[in-house]
Design a protein around this motif. Structure first.
Motif, PDB file in Angstrom:
ATOM      1  N   PHE A 248       1.138  -0.973   0.114  1.00 12.34           N
ATOM      2  CA  PHE A 248      -0.041  -0.217  -0.311  1.00 12.34           C
ATOM      3  C   PHE A 248       0.844   0.856  -0.210  1.00 12.34           C
ATOM      4  O   PHE A 248       0.585   1.969  -1.047  1.00 12.34           O
ATOM      5  CB  PHE A 248      -0.777  -0.438   1.157  1.00 12.34           C
ATOM      6  N   ALA A 249       2.234   1.556   0.778  1.00 14.02           N
ATOM      7  CA  ALA A 249       3.126   2.924   0.640  1.00 14.02           C
ATOM      8  C   ALA A 249       3.214   2.959  -0.464  1.00 14.02           C
ATOM      9  O   ALA A 249       3.295   3.894  -1.164  1.00 14.02           O
ATOM     10  CB  ALA A 249       4.042   2.599   1.738  1.00 14.02           C
ATOM     11  N   LYS A 250       3.563   1.668  -1.424  1.00 15.14           N
ATOM     12  CA  LYS A 250       4.054   1.139  -2.476  1.00 15.14           C
ATOM     13  C   LYS A 250       3.585   2.630  -3.253  1.00 15.14           C
ATOM     14  O   LYS A 250       3.457   2.999  -4.510  1.00 15.14           O
ATOM     15  CB  LYS A 250       4.319   0.163  -3.386  1.00 15.14           C
ATOM     16  N   PHE A 251       2.296   1.583  -3.468  1.00 17.27           N
ATOM     17  CA  PHE A 251       0.906   2.470  -4.488  1.00 17.27           C
ATOM     18  C   PHE A 251       0.750   4.025  -3.526  1.00 17.27           C
ATOM     19  O   PHE A 251       0.379   4.589  -4.563  1.00 17.27           O
ATOM     20  CB  PHE A 251      -0.906   2.255  -3.711  1.00 17.27           C
ATOM     21  N   VAL A 252       0.625   4.357  -2.401  1.00 19.13           N
ATOM     22  CA  VAL A 252       0.337   5.636  -2.370  1.00 19.13           C
ATOM     23  C   VAL A 252       1.531   6.838  -3.340  1.00 19.13           C
ATOM     24  O   VAL A 252       1.262   7.500  -3.166  1.00 19.13           O
ATOM     25  CB  VAL A 252       0.644   5.875  -0.709  1.00 19.13           C
ATOM     26  N   GLN A 253       2.993   6.194  -2.963  1.00 13.31           N
ATOM     27  CA  GLN A 253       3.964   6.695  -3.431  1.00 13.31           C
ATOM     28  C   GLN A 253       4.104   6.725  -4.992  1.00 13.31           C
ATOM     29  O   GLN A 253       4.110   8.003  -5.463  1.00 13.31           O
ATOM     30  CB  GLN A 253       5.401   6.043  -3.069  1.00 13.31           C
ATOM     31  N   LYS A 254       3.335   5.871  -6.142  1.00 17.28           N
ATOM     32  CA  LYS A 254       3.190   5.871  -6.796  1.00 17.28           C
ATOM     33  C   LYS A 254       1.724   6.900  -7.366  1.00 17.28           C
ATOM     34  O   LYS A 254       2.083   7.697  -8.185  1.00 17.28           O
ATOM     35  CB  LYS A 254       2.827   4.779  -7.595  1.00 17.28           C
ATOM     36  N   SER A 255       0.983   6.653  -6.431  1.00 17.17           N
ATOM     37  CA  SER A 255      -0.053   7.628  -7.093  1.00 17.17           C
ATOM     38  C   SER A 255       0.485   9.262  -6.789  1.00 17.17           C
ATOM     39  O   SER A 255       0.051   9.354  -7.031  1.00 17.17           O
ATOM     40  CB  SER A 255      -1.538   7.009  -6.026  1.00 17.17           C
ATOM     41  N   LEU A 256       1.055   9.447  -6.252  1.00 16.49           N
ATOM     42  CA  LEU A 256       1.879  10.938  -5.416  1.00 16.49           C
ATOM     43  C   LEU A 256       2.570  10.609  -6.757  1.00 16.49           C
ATOM     44  O   LEU A 256       2.314  12.923  -7.153  1.00 16.49           O
ATOM     45  CB  LEU A 256       2.341  10.849  -3.578  1.00 16.49           C
ATOM     46  N   ASN A 257       3.538  10.777  -7.564  1.00 18.32           N
ATOM     47  CA  ASN A 257       3.930  11.283  -7.951  1.00 18.32           C
ATOM     48  C   ASN A 257       3.325  11.516  -9.459  1.00 18.32           C
ATOM     49  O   ASN A 257       3.899  11.757 -10.421  1.00 18.32           O
ATOM     50  CB  ASN A 257       5.243   9.369  -8.910  1.00 18.32           C
ATOM     51  N   ARG A 258       2.487  10.465  -9.993  1.00 18.56           N
ATOM     52  CA  ARG A 258       1.093  10.909 -11.282  1.00 18.56           C
ATOM     53  C   ARG A 258       0.311  11.584 -10.382  1.00 18.56           C
ATOM     54  O   ARG A 258       0.483  12.664 -11.364  1.00 18.56           O
ATOM     55  CB  ARG A 258       0.418   9.276 -10.648  1.00 18.56           C
ATOM     56  N   HIS A 259      -0.078  12.345 -10.096  1.00 13.92           N
ATOM     57  CA  HIS A 259      -0.155  13.235  -9.261  1.00 13.92           C
ATOM     58  C   HIS A 259       0.235  14.289  -9.599  1.00 13.92           C
ATOM     59  O   HIS A 259      -0.474  15.930 -10.126  1.00 13.92           O
ATOM     60  CB  HIS A 259      -1.324  13.777  -7.737  1.00 13.92           C
ATOM     61  N   VAL A 260       1.581  15.111  -9.203  1.00  8.37           N
ATOM     62  CA  VAL A 260       2.304  15.449  -8.851  1.00  8.37           C
ATOM     63  C   VAL A 260       2.830  15.997 -11.073  1.00  8.37           C
ATOM     64  O   VAL A 260       3.456  17.274 -11.036  1.00  8.37           O
ATOM     65  CB  VAL A 260       3.586  15.756  -8.349  1.00  8.37           C
ATOM     66  N   LYS A 261       2.681  15.474 -11.577  1.00 11.30           N
ATOM     67  CA  LYS A 261       2.881  15.046 -12.956  1.00 11.30           C
ATOM     68  C   LYS A 261       1.609  15.288 -14.218  1.00 11.30           C
ATOM     69  O   LYS A 261       1.743  15.386 -14.916  1.00 11.30           O
ATOM     70  CB  LYS A 261       4.120  14.218 -13.334  1.00 11.30           C
ATOM     71  N   GLY A 262       0.519  15.636 -13.035  1.00  8.01           N
ATOM     72  CA  GLY A 262      -0.733  16.458 -14.305  1.00  8.01           C
ATOM     73  C   GLY A 262      -1.591  15.169 -14.127  1.00  8.01           C
ATOM     74  O   GLY A 262      -2.312  14.982 -15.265  1.00  8.01           O
ATOM     75  N   ASP A 263      -1.139  13.288 -13.582  1.00  5.26           N
ATOM     76  CA  ASP A 263      -2.489  11.708 -14.568  1.00  5.26           C
ATOM     77  C   ASP A 263      -2.553  12.811 -12.908  1.00  5.26           C
ATOM     78  O   ASP A 263      -2.513  12.015 -12.215  1.00  5.26           O
ATOM     79  CB  ASP A 263      -0.779  11.412 -14.079  1.00  5.26           C
ATOM     80  N   TRP A 264      -4.048  12.319 -13.046  1.00  2.77           N
ATOM     81  CA  TRP A 264      -5.020  13.018 -11.754  1.00  2.77           C
ATOM     82  C   TRP A 264      -6.158  11.687 -12.109  1.00  2.77           C
ATOM     83  O   TRP A 264      -6.468  11.323 -10.808  1.00  2.77           O
ATOM     84  CB  TRP A 264      -6.277  14.450 -12.265  1.00  2.77           C
ATOM     85  N   GLY A 265      -5.340  10.149 -12.154  1.00  4.78           N
ATOM     86  CA  GLY A 265      -6.337   9.031 -12.191  1.00  4.78           C
ATOM     87  C   GLY A 265      -7.247   8.995 -12.542  1.00  4.78           C
ATOM     88  O   GLY A 265      -7.421   9.441 -13.454  1.00  4.78           O
ATOM     89  N   GLU A 266      -8.379   8.494 -12.048  1.00  2.60           N
ATOM     90  CA  GLU A 266      -9.669   7.813 -12.082  1.00  2.60           C
ATOM     91  C   GLU A 266     -10.385   8.737 -11.381  1.00  2.60           C
ATOM     92  O   GLU A 266     -11.725   9.013 -11.815  1.00  2.60           O
ATOM     93  CB  GLU A 266      -9.738   6.893 -11.417  1.00  2.60           C
TER      94      GLU A 266
END
Length: 105
Positions: A32-50
């Motif tokens: 889960f910690a890795k998922f959070v880190q990957k999600s944060l990296n997506r967020h700061v690059k403008g990949d807004w997810g789902e």
């Protein structure tokens, strides 16, 4: 929980914080910690997810106008109360970015 970090952000994040629920699960579950880190990296690059198309457009405008940013990321491996989603919110003044479960909003 290890320190979260960002690389090549397209906007300032301010202080990065997590709610108690997210923090506790990252401490208990390395995946889960890795998922959070990957999600944060997506967020700061403008990949807004789902988020839906309208919210993506709102976020793209927020980058230009300096308003609040909201991303959502799902991973069915980590259901919490039946929800496998985290939100990441960066405040309009870019003073803070918060990682939370939707029910903690």
């Amino acid at each position: 929980m290890d320190t979260l970090f960002v690389i090549n952000a397209v906007f300032k994040t301010g202080q990065i914080v997590a709610t108690r629920g997210v923090y506790d699960l990252t401490c208990q579950n390395p995946d889960f910690a890795k998922f959070v880190q990957k999600s944060l990296n997506r967020h700061v690059k403008g990949d807004w997810g789902e988020v839906d198309v309208e919210d993506k457009q709102t976020n793209d405008q927020a980058l230009k106008q300096g308003t609040r940013l909201l991303s959502a990321y799902n991973d069915d491996r980590f259901p919490k109360n039946g929800v496998a989603t985290i939100w990441i919110i960066t405040e309009a003044d870019r003073s803070a970015t918060t990682i939370l479960f939707p029910d903690e909003y």
